[in-house]
Design a protein around this motif. Structure first.
Motif: not given
Length: 154
Positions: A81-87, A89-97, A47-56, A3-6
């Motif tokens: 770091m969190f991926a909803r149960p049953g998903t 590749g989400v954790g890997s995609a978030v970590l890579r981002f 702040g600078p050099r920081a971010c919060f990432a969301l996978a959809r 499933i594509p993860i953005d």
């Protein structure tokens, strides 16, 4: 079928971000007895050099999250770091981002801590090239935490 993860940087105070962080806190509480909320401050990932990432997913549904915050000099820390149960590749995609963002911001390494009892998380980070390091900061000397680090391409 994959499933594509953005994955994108989003507001950590948005409704989907807050819902995912609440789910993570509940899951951590069940696994470790501690929600981990005391070690996370939303201001640190705005702040600078920081971010919060969301996978959809392709329908815009929030599937997972993670955060990056400055730690010291050329080292960043991965948080929440969190991926909803049953998903898948989400954790890997978030970590890579987060790793790509960290390198883009000039960091040479990323660190993180998790609880030893959270075997699933420990295995996840080891599979993604993180190596165990001595406890740092608030985790120094902790009997229940395990800390990891990964060098980034520089």
């Amino acid at each position: 079928m994959t499933i594509p993860i953005d994955v994108r940087a989003e507001d950590p105070a948005g409704a989907d971000a807050l819902a995912l962080v609440a789910e993570l806190s509940a899951a951590l509480g069940a696994i470790t007895g501690d929600s981990g909320q005391a070690s996370f401050d939303v201001a640190d990932v705005r702040g600078p050099r920081a971010c919060f990432a969301l996978a959809r997913d392709a329908h815009g549904r929030a599937l997972g999250c993670g955060a990056l915050r400055p730690l010291e000099g050329d080292v960043a820390e991965v948080k929440r770091m969190f991926a909803r149960p049953g998903t898948r590749g989400v954790g890997s995609a978030v970590l890579r981002f987060l790793e790509v963002e960290a390198a883009r911001h000039g960091y040479l390494a990323v660190r993180l801590s998790t609880r030893l009892v959270n075997g699933r998380a420990v295995g996840f980070y080891e599979r993604h090239g993180y190596r165990r390091i001595p406890g740092y900061g608030r985790y120094a000397g902790s009997e229940v935490s395990v800390c990891f680090e990964k060098a980034l391409p520089g």
